[in-house]
Design a protein around this motif. Structure first.
Motif, PDB file in Angstrom:
ATOM      1  N   LYS A  32       0.862  -1.259   0.093  1.00 48.93           N
ATOM      2  CA  LYS A  32      -0.092   0.148   0.003  1.00 48.93           C
ATOM      3  C   LYS A  32       0.987   1.271  -0.138  1.00 48.93           C
ATOM      4  O   LYS A  32       0.500   2.328  -0.245  1.00 48.93           O
ATOM      5  CB  LYS A  32      -1.078   0.094   1.173  1.00 48.93           C
ATOM      6  CG  LYS A  32      -1.939  -1.053   1.348  1.00 48.93           C
ATOM      7  CD  LYS A  32      -2.723  -0.928   2.788  1.00 48.93           C
ATOM      8  CE  LYS A  32      -3.819  -1.796   2.849  1.00 48.93           C
ATOM      9  NZ  LYS A  32      -4.645  -1.495   3.894  1.00 48.93           N
TER      10      LYS A  32
ATOM     11  N   GLU B 234     -10.726  -1.566   7.382  1.00 51.39           N
ATOM     12  CA  GLU B 234      -9.261  -1.284   6.750  1.00 51.39           C
ATOM     13  C   GLU B 234      -9.220  -1.509   5.300  1.00 51.39           C
ATOM     14  O   GLU B 234      -8.550  -0.490   4.853  1.00 51.39           O
ATOM     15  CB  GLU B 234      -7.998  -1.805   7.407  1.00 51.39           C
ATOM     16  CG  GLU B 234      -6.831  -1.137   6.856  1.00 51.39           C
ATOM     17  CD  GLU B 234      -5.582  -1.843   7.395  1.00 51.39           C
ATOM     18  OE1 GLU B 234      -5.506  -2.582   8.567  1.00 51.39           O
ATOM     19  OE2 GLU B 234      -4.543  -1.256   7.216  1.00 51.39           O
ATOM     20  N   GLU B 235      -9.946  -2.525   4.961  1.00 49.00           N
ATOM     21  CA  GLU B 235      -9.729  -2.917   3.567  1.00 49.00           C
ATOM     22  C   GLU B 235     -10.837  -2.640   2.530  1.00 49.00           C
ATOM     23  O   GLU B 235     -10.758  -3.341   1.348  1.00 49.00           O
ATOM     24  CB  GLU B 235      -9.145  -4.363   3.574  1.00 49.00           C
ATOM     25  CG  GLU B 235      -8.109  -4.926   4.231  1.00 49.00           C
ATOM     26  CD  GLU B 235      -7.028  -4.068   4.316  1.00 49.00           C
ATOM     27  OE1 GLU B 235      -6.726  -3.577   3.278  1.00 49.00           O
ATOM     28  OE2 GLU B 235      -5.969  -4.149   5.189  1.00 49.00           O
TER      29      GLU B 235
ATOM     30  N   ASP C 155       4.321  -1.230   4.139  1.00 52.86           N
ATOM     31  CA  ASP C 155       3.033  -1.300   4.395  1.00 52.86           C
ATOM     32  C   ASP C 155       2.405  -2.625   3.488  1.00 52.86           C
ATOM     33  O   ASP C 155       1.637  -2.065   2.431  1.00 52.86           O
ATOM     34  CB  ASP C 155       2.418   0.019   4.162  1.00 52.86           C
ATOM     35  CG  ASP C 155       1.079  -0.147   4.768  1.00 52.86           C
ATOM     36  OD1 ASP C 155       0.524  -1.006   5.376  1.00 52.86           O
ATOM     37  OD2 ASP C 155       0.312   1.121   4.691  1.00 52.86           O
ATOM     38  N   TYR C 156       2.280  -3.650   3.944  1.00 52.68           N
ATOM     39  CA  TYR C 156       1.844  -4.716   3.159  1.00 52.68           C
ATOM     40  C   TYR C 156       0.358  -5.220   3.375  1.00 52.68           C
ATOM     41  O   TYR C 156      -0.182  -5.030   4.447  1.00 52.68           O
ATOM     42  CB  TYR C 156       2.592  -6.003   3.347  1.00 52.68           C
ATOM     43  CG  TYR C 156       4.095  -5.850   2.899  1.00 52.68           C
ATOM     44  CD1 TYR C 156       4.497  -6.141   1.612  1.00 52.68           C
ATOM     45  CD2 TYR C 156       4.896  -5.373   3.829  1.00 52.68           C
ATOM     46  CE1 TYR C 156       5.877  -5.878   1.381  1.00 52.68           C
ATOM     47  CE2 TYR C 156       6.364  -5.059   3.264  1.00 52.68           C
ATOM     48  CZ  TYR C 156       6.687  -5.359   2.059  1.00 52.68           C
ATOM     49  OH  TYR C 156       7.894  -5.321   1.682  1.00 52.68           O
TER      50      TYR C 156
ATOM     51  N   THR D  98      -0.204  -7.412  10.047  1.00 53.27           N
ATOM     52  CA  THR D  98      -0.256  -7.954   8.796  1.00 53.27           C
ATOM     53  C   THR D  98       1.538  -8.272   8.564  1.00 53.27           C
ATOM     54  O   THR D  98       1.846  -9.483   8.100  1.00 53.27           O
ATOM     55  CB  THR D  98      -0.415  -7.036   7.539  1.00 53.27           C
ATOM     56  OG1 THR D  98      -2.096  -6.978   7.671  1.00 53.27           O
ATOM     57  CG2 THR D  98      -0.363  -7.787   6.375  1.00 53.27           C
TER      58      THR D  98
HETATM   59 CA    CA Z   1      -2.608  -2.494   7.037  1.00 53.15          CA
END
Ligand code: CA
Ligand code: IPD
Ligand code: CA
Ligand code: CA
Length: 266
Positions: free
Chosen positions: A36, A69-70, A40-41, A91
């Motif tokens: 991201k 979040e996603e 930041d995976y 993560t």
């Molecule tokens: Ca995250």
């Protein structure tokens, strides 16, 4: 320990996500991973877990809002209620095979967090709380640690991501806390850092540059375990400010003061 129907819905949603995460954790090398931002995976596991939680929660309460979040925020027709969800908090740990990660689910009512679930499926630790009803780890009632002095305390923190947050400010804070606390930990999952404070494992915790989904459930866990939580201005706007400091009454206050010490001139 009697759980409300709503808390049971949240627990079921967390268990569904937990099963999926546990399976994916076993074959992490096969997951599709993308970035991201620097360091930041996000992976298929994060997205799958969020869909499982969202479907379960919205099936039970179709009118509530949903912030995860996603995915895109869902506003909901019920203006009073909102789910706040981090499907996979930690993560980086998850993708490195470190069993310190969780699904975090909070319910907000009129801007106040009223129910919380944090599940670490790798250790089968389920943290739950409802406003006014106490906090629990599985069936055990939780209480924050009783230590009063920072010199006896283990304090958890978060390190700003590569390319995010104010690294200079963090290093100054860390230096100040290092000079006072018995020990410092950086575990890598904010929801569990807060849950560990609720469980009396950590005496205190602070972190900046967080999102609402990192903290919402954990904040209620700490409060319902008798702890104190504030933002780094001393107010109650943690979710908007994106920062948090907590512990028992004494440790939160002592930590807050140390974090606000003037910057050394040399
Ligand atoms: Ca995250
Ligand atoms: C992260 C974890 C970590 C914190 C980061 C968060 P994620 O969440 O909570 O401990 O230091 O700021 O972004 O991305 O793993 O859900
Ligand atoms: Ca997170
Ligand atoms: Ca996450």
């Amino acid at each position: 320990m009697a759980r409300s129907a709503l808390l049971n819905v949240m627990v079921q949603a967390a268990f569904k996500a937990g099963k999926s995460l546990a399976r994916d954790f076993g074959e992490v090398q096969n997951l599709q991973v993308s970035l991201k931002g620097p360091g930041d995976y996000v992976s298929q596991a994060d997205r799958k877990a969020e869909k499982l939680i969202r479907d379960e929660l919205l099936k039970a309460r179709p009118t509530y809002g949903f912030l995860g979040e996603e995915s895109e925020e869902i506003k909901g027709t019920d203006g009073a209620h909102r789910w706040i969800v981090d499907p996979l908090d930690g993560t980086t740990n998850f993708l490195h095979g470190i069993p310190f990660f969780a699904s975090s689910i909070a319910l907000e009512r009129n801007g106040e967090i009223v129910a919380a679930v944090v599940l670490n499926p790798a250790t089968d630790e389920l943290y739950t709380a409802e406003k006014g009803g106490g906090a629990f780890l599985n069936d055990r009632r939780l209480r924050v640690a009783a230590r009063k002095e920072l010199s006896d305390s283990v304090i958890a923190c978060g390190v700003p991501h590569l390319g995010r947050g104010n690294h200079g400010k963090f290093l100054i804070e860390l230096r100040h806390v290092m000079g006072e606390a018995a020990g410092i930990r950086r575990m890598g999952a904010a929801s569990l850092d807060l849950a560990y404070v609720a469980a009396g494992r950590f005496d205190g915790y602070w972190e900046r540059d967080l999102s609402a989904w990192d903290m919402a459930a954990g904040i209620l866990l700490v409060r319902e375990a008798g702890g104190f939580v504030s933002d780094l201005d001393g107010g109650n706007a943690m979710l908007d400010a994106g920062n948090v400091v907590c512990g028992n009454e004494y440790v939160r206050k002592a930590l807050f003061e140390v974090l606000h010490r003037p910057v050394p001139t040399r």
